[in-house]
Structures are given as C-alpha cells and as structure tokens.
Design an enzyme around this catalytic site. Structure first.
Site, PDB file in Angstrom:
ATOM      1  N   LYS A   1       0.865  -1.192   0.000  1.00  0.00           N
ATOM      2  CA  LYS A   1       0.000   0.000   0.000  1.00  0.00           C
ATOM      3  C   LYS A   1       0.892   1.228   0.000  1.00  0.00           C
ATOM      4  O   LYS A   1       2.012   1.194   0.513  1.00  0.00           O
ATOM      5  CB  LYS A   1      -0.897   0.019   1.239  1.00  0.00           C
ATOM      6  CG  LYS A   1      -2.117   0.900   1.084  1.00  0.00           C
ATOM      7  CD  LYS A   1      -3.215   0.198   0.305  1.00  0.00           C
ATOM      8  CE  LYS A   1      -4.448   1.042   0.150  1.00  0.00           C
ATOM      9  NZ  LYS A   1      -5.580   0.240  -0.331  1.00  0.00           N
TER      10      LYS A   1
HETATM   11  P1  NAD Z   1     -12.839   8.398  -2.662  1.00  0.00           P
HETATM   12  O1  NAD Z   1     -11.819   9.406  -2.374  1.00  0.00           O
HETATM   13  O2  NAD Z   1     -13.322   8.215  -4.064  1.00  0.00           O
HETATM   14  O3  NAD Z   1     -14.153   8.624  -1.776  1.00  0.00           O
HETATM   15  C1  NAD Z   1     -14.145   8.844  -0.403  1.00  0.00           C
HETATM   16  C2  NAD Z   1     -15.404   9.613  -0.074  1.00  0.00           C
HETATM   17  O4  NAD Z   1     -15.516   9.749   1.350  1.00  0.00           O
HETATM   18  C3  NAD Z   1     -15.419  11.015  -0.671  1.00  0.00           C
HETATM   19  O5  NAD Z   1     -16.660  11.266  -1.294  1.00  0.00           O
HETATM   20  C4  NAD Z   1     -15.197  11.913   0.554  1.00  0.00           C
HETATM   21  O6  NAD Z   1     -15.770  13.193   0.413  1.00  0.00           O
HETATM   22  C5  NAD Z   1     -15.873  11.101   1.630  1.00  0.00           C
HETATM   23  N1  NAD Z   1     -15.434  11.476   2.976  1.00  0.00           N
HETATM   24  C6  NAD Z   1     -14.245  11.998   3.358  1.00  0.00           C
HETATM   25  N2  NAD Z   1     -14.247  12.237   4.683  1.00  0.00           N
HETATM   26  C7  NAD Z   1     -15.441  11.856   5.144  1.00  0.00           C
HETATM   27  C8  NAD Z   1     -16.052  11.851   6.427  1.00  0.00           C
HETATM   28  N3  NAD Z   1     -15.415  12.313   7.497  1.00  0.00           N
HETATM   29  N4  NAD Z   1     -17.307  11.363   6.541  1.00  0.00           N
HETATM   30  C9  NAD Z   1     -17.973  10.903   5.462  1.00  0.00           C
HETATM   31  N5  NAD Z   1     -17.444  10.896   4.219  1.00  0.00           N
HETATM   32  C10 NAD Z   1     -16.203  11.350   4.059  1.00  0.00           C
HETATM   33  O7  NAD Z   1     -12.264   7.019  -2.077  1.00  0.00           O
HETATM   34  P2  NAD Z   1     -12.655   5.535  -2.462  1.00  0.00           P
HETATM   35  O8  NAD Z   1     -11.718   5.078  -3.512  1.00  0.00           O
HETATM   36  O9  NAD Z   1     -14.118   5.437  -2.657  1.00  0.00           O
HETATM   37  O10 NAD Z   1     -12.228   4.770  -1.120  1.00  0.00           O
HETATM   38  C11 NAD Z   1     -13.068   4.741   0.033  1.00  0.00           C
HETATM   39  C12 NAD Z   1     -12.632   3.562   0.905  1.00  0.00           C
HETATM   40  O11 NAD Z   1     -12.685   2.352   0.134  1.00  0.00           O
HETATM   41  C13 NAD Z   1     -11.213   3.647   1.456  1.00  0.00           C
HETATM   42  O12 NAD Z   1     -11.181   3.038   2.722  1.00  0.00           O
HETATM   43  C14 NAD Z   1     -10.426   2.788   0.474  1.00  0.00           C
HETATM   44  O13 NAD Z   1      -9.250   2.270   1.045  1.00  0.00           O
HETATM   45  C15 NAD Z   1     -11.438   1.705   0.194  1.00  0.00           C
HETATM   46  N6  NAD Z   1     -11.182   0.984  -1.059  1.00  0.00           N
HETATM   47  C16 NAD Z   1     -11.159   1.625  -2.265  1.00  0.00           C
HETATM   48  C17 NAD Z   1     -10.946   0.885  -3.420  1.00  0.00           C
HETATM   49  C18 NAD Z   1     -10.998   1.514  -4.797  1.00  0.00           C
HETATM   50  O14 NAD Z   1     -10.967   0.758  -5.784  1.00  0.00           O
HETATM   51  N7  NAD Z   1     -11.091   2.807  -4.943  1.00  0.00           N
HETATM   52  C19 NAD Z   1     -10.718  -0.497  -3.352  1.00  0.00           C
HETATM   53  C20 NAD Z   1     -10.750  -1.115  -2.101  1.00  0.00           C
HETATM   54  C21 NAD Z   1     -10.987  -0.371  -0.966  1.00  0.00           C
END
Ligand code: NAD
Length: 476
Positions: A107
């Site tokens: 990561k």
């Molecule tokens: P992203 O940046 O696209 O979205 C995150 C969202 O959370 C945003 O809309 C942001 O405004 C919101 N946010 C930020 N702070 C917040 C708060 N305090 N309360 C509520 N909402 C809040 O990120 P993502 O890619 O969707 O990732 C989100 C989670 O999923 C992370 O934990 C990431 O590790 C996990 N994840 C992502 C992927 C991927 O393919 N993108 C894969 C596996 C796991």
C-alpha cells in the site's frame, strides 16, 4: 476519529489477525512472519510550485512478498502515515489471498490534500512521487503494482504509468506497472465501478444464504432493504447506485464529509452525486434532511450499513449505538477491533473489508493480465461465439416456422442470445464468480467450526492458511 484508548489502525488489524491465528495450528514463528510488515519506504521530495519549493512525504509499504508482484492502492490524504499504510498493506495481503489473486500485499500514500492543488500541479507531484517509487522498483510490473485508493483515480494512475514508461523505454510490459488506468491508456472496462460492484455482488451472495441472513435477523431479498452509506466517493457511489437501481434497495442515508442526508422514503443517489460534483458536498441538497453532525446518521435505524469512506468510524465511542443488523465494510478498517468485539456480542453481522471491497483488486488483476497479454478480453472469441449462437437460433427459427402458433421464440431472446460477451460483461462475470467463491470459502469456515463466531475471523483463517501454504512451499 477513533477514541484515544483504542489501538492504532495497524494494531487493530494485528489484533484481528491474532484472534484468527490463535485458532489455527501454524508452525512456530510462521505466525509472526506472516503478521509483520516486510518493509516500509518513506520518501520526502520537493516540487517547485507557485514559485516555492513544497516538500511532500510519501510511503510505500510492502507487507508480504510470498507472491509477486505485490499489490495495493496509493492514497492521497492529509492523514496518511506509516501506521496507516502498514495496516492497509497487511489487509491487501489477506485480501489477495482470500480472493485468490496471485499477489502479495502492499500500500502507498502521500500526505496531501488533493483539493488544494490545480490539475497540472497534481500531475507534477504525482510524476515526482512515481519517479521516486519506480527508481526503487516500488512501481514495477513484476514487483509492485499500485492502484487507485482514496483521493486518487484513473488520472493519477495514467500519470504514474506514463512516468514509469518514460523511465523504462524498452519494457514491453510497462503498462502493467499500475492498474486502474483509463481505458485509452491500457485500462480495463469495469475497473472504475469494480469495488462498488463487488459490494453489490457480495450482498447478493449473502442474501442467497438464509442461514446467514437469519444470523443478522434479516430475511427476503435486497429489494426494499434500507441502506445507509458513508462516503459517496468511488466505492460508496457505485455500491449505492447499483443497490438502489438494480436491486431495489432504498438508500435512506448518505453521510459525507460535510454532514449527512436522511430521508426514510429513499434518496436518489445519482442526483446527490451530481449535487456533490457541483457544490463540493451534500449541504443544501433539497430532497432530504441535512444534519451537520454526519456521524450520528451511522446510528440511524436501517437494514444495511455501508461505511465506504474512512477507517475507524465505528469505534468504542459509538459501537453500542449502531442499530444496523448487517454492516458491509466497503472502506478498509471502518470498524476498530474494540468496536468489532462489541458488535459481535450484540449479534451484528459484519461482512469484513478484506472480502467486501476486494472487487477493486480482482478487476485490477484482470487489467494486469490484459496488459501482460497485450490483448483485450473477448477479442478472439466474441464473433466465433456469435456465429455458433446464430446456428442454434436459425435452427430454432426453422422449428418456429414448422410449429406455427404452437411455439414461438420470445421477441428479445434472439438479440440477447446472439450477442457475444464484450470485455465489460466478461469482467463483471469474473468478478461475480470471484465474490461468490470467496464468500463461500469464508462461510464454510464460519459454519463448520464452533470456535469461529464471525465472518471476519473466518476470512482471516482462510487467508492466513493460504499465505502460510505459500511460505511453506518456499521452504519457510
Ligand atoms: P474516494 O476518495 O473516491 O471517496 C471517499 C469519499 O468519502 C469522498 O466522497 C469523501 O468526500 C468522503 N469522505 C471523506 N471524509 C469523510 C467523512 N469524514 N465522513 C464521510 N465521508 C467522508 O475514495 P474511495 O476510492 O471510494 O475509497 C473509500 C474507501 O474504500 C477507502 O477506505 C479505500 O481504502 C477503500 N477501497 C477503495 C478501493 C478503490 O478501488 N477505490 C478499493 C478497495 C478499498
């Protein structure tokens, strides 16, 4: 976010690991070898922006190299730190083992608030970060393959891939150095939606098993289930969109960084997403009640809670007030080890992160294979498949003419049956299969052992067992 008396994110992951490992019969020393993070590289680099030199701190952590390349996203957020990337790298090891993608866990992260920079500045910063990582083989098609995570997406992956290609001009496989790229830069159809799509497939599989639903006190199907989603970013948006538009679930709550929306009659996900794109947050959205204290909506009544934003949001301070009988961890580490204990005792069923959000790495695996094979999925067989279907259809048409009114083909059968699968359909089918099989491997352990109370422990047992077998095959 977590209460001060709680362990850190990495310690939380270790506690969950230990819980499972204590139920296994691992050779002495191997447990420790699997748990620890192999290496974490910290880089500080300067970029000249707006007339000044700005110094940035980034990390790339390699948790386990029992299989290579190692795989894991790169996160852009101000809260990024070594503890966090190590926890996330460990989760990647277990996740890849659970869904049988042939990778070790890694990561990365950069301490930055991407919203504060212009696009050309972000490109400069990303390219410089990628240069620092590639120089040390921490970006490399056969050793370490990043992907998007919080704060990064296709755009950043395209910059990184291009940076690597510039540094390795004769590497024919250079496109396989990162996944999550745009389609026109070596990406794969369905990668952007993959993690959210995986959440949908995971829930569909859960709802195929009445015994499992019963443990959460649920019955029926996804249709009509009330869902609260935290984070309407890549993962949360796609999950909420597919669940509401394709499975009939009702999204009653959406929590974002600037508060939460609640409407017991359901919220239109697409229109909230468009609102966020235009206004930067959910505040002011007209068709739901807005509350500034977003976290409180996590505690509202619902059937399924989907934390899809940050780690540690369900912790010792709120776990006992969480009403949802089913939590699916779309984010990594949204439930702390302490909260996990409280929820387990309450009978809440948690579909754990290492399984629930594995859709991203699964489709990343397909993208990596596509890049290495230099051919789009379906290119060789699609028309051949259609020609074979055509044979059957013309035979059926002959029968149709012969039988007259007694039998006829339904109107859209022909069109649907004739069409050979394109890349997107193949990707979705591979993802669906992966999510079903991985769920079944977890539930088998969950139901067959009296000492395994929850899906998370079951998931760790399956993953640790597979990693330990890899290490033992290497002679450890
Ligand atoms: P992203 O940046 O696209 O979205 C995150 C969202 O959370 C945003 O809309 C942001 O405004 C919101 N946010 C930020 N702070 C917040 C708060 N305090 N309360 C509520 N909402 C809040 O990120 P993502 O890619 O969707 O990732 C989100 C989670 O999923 C992370 O934990 C990431 O590790 C996990 N994840 C992502 C992927 C991927 O393919 N993108 C894969 C596996 C796991």
């Amino acid at each position: 976010m977590t209460a001060t008396n709680e362990p850190s994110f990495r310690e939380s992951v270790d506690l969950m690991f230990n819980r499972a490992a204590s139920l296994m019969d691992l050779p002495p020393g191997l447990e420790e070898k699997i748990r620890v993070c192999n290496a974490t590289y910290t880089v500080r680099f300067g970029v000249r922006l707006r007339g000044d030199i700005h110094t940035f701190t980034g990390y790339r952590s390699v948790h386990s190299e029992h299989m290579e390349p190692v795989k894991g996203g790169i996160r852009y957020a101000t809260a990024v730190n070594q503890d966090e990337v190590e926890a996330l790298a460990a989760l990647m090891t277990y996740k890849c083992a659970l869904v049988e993608t042939p990778f070790g866990g890694s990561k990365g992260g950069l301490c930055i608030d991407p919203r504060k920079y212009e696009e050309h500045e972000l490109e400069q910063i990303t390219r410089r970060f990628a240069y620092e990582l590639a120089k040390r083989d921490l970006i490399n098609p056969s050793q370490n393959v990043p992907a998007p995570d919080m704060g990064t997406g296709e755009r950043e992956m395209a910059w990184m891939a291009d940076q690597y290609a510039r540094m390795n001009t004769t590497d024919i496989n250079s496109r396989a150095c990162v996944t999550g790229k745009p389609l026109n830069a070596g990406g794969i159809a369905g990668r952007v939606e993959a993690t959210g799509r995986g959440i949908q497939y995971a829930l569909r599989e859960f709802f195929r098993h009445p015994e499992d639903m019963q443990k959460a006190g649920l019955s029926g199907k996804l249709d009509g289930k009330r869902v609260i989603v935290q984070g309407l970013g890549n993962v949360g948006y796609h999950a909420a969109k597919f669940l509401s538009e394709e499975d009939g679930s009702k999204i009653v709550g959406i929590i974002e960084w600037d508060g939460a929306l609640y409407n017991p009659d359901g919220i239109d996900v697409e229109s909230v997403r468009q609102w966020i794109v235009k206004h930067g947050g959910v505040s002011g959205y007209p068709d739901a009640t807005h509350s500034a204290e977003g976290g409180a909506v996590l505690e509202e009544d619902c059937d399924i809670l989907v934390p899809a934003a940050l780690e540690g949001v369900i912790n010792l301070s709120n776990a006992d007030r969480i009403k949802a009988p089913l939590i699916i961890e779309a984010a990594n580490g949204p439930v702390t080890a302490g909260a996990d204990e409280i929820l387990r005792k309450k009978g809440t069923v948690i579909i754990p992160d290492m399984y629930a959000n594995a859709g991203g790495v699964t489709v990343s695996y397909f993208e990596w294979v596509k890049n290495l094979s230099h051919i789009r999925f379906g290119r060789m067989q699609r028309r051949q498949e259609e020609a074979r279907h055509e044979l059957i259809v013309s035979e059926l048409e002959r029968l149709d003419r012969y039988l007259g009114d007694a039998w006829s083909m339904s109107p859209d059968f022909k069109a649907k049956y004739l069409r050979g699968a394109d890349e997107l359909e193949l990707v979705r089918s591979g993802l669906d299969d992966t999510m079903r099989i991985a769920y079944q491997s977890m539930r088998e352990v969950w139901h067959s052992r009296d000492d395994v109370e929850d899906l998370r422990t079951a998931a760790y047992i399956v993953a640790i067992d597979r990693v330990s077998k890899s290490y033992r095959a290497k002679g450890l």
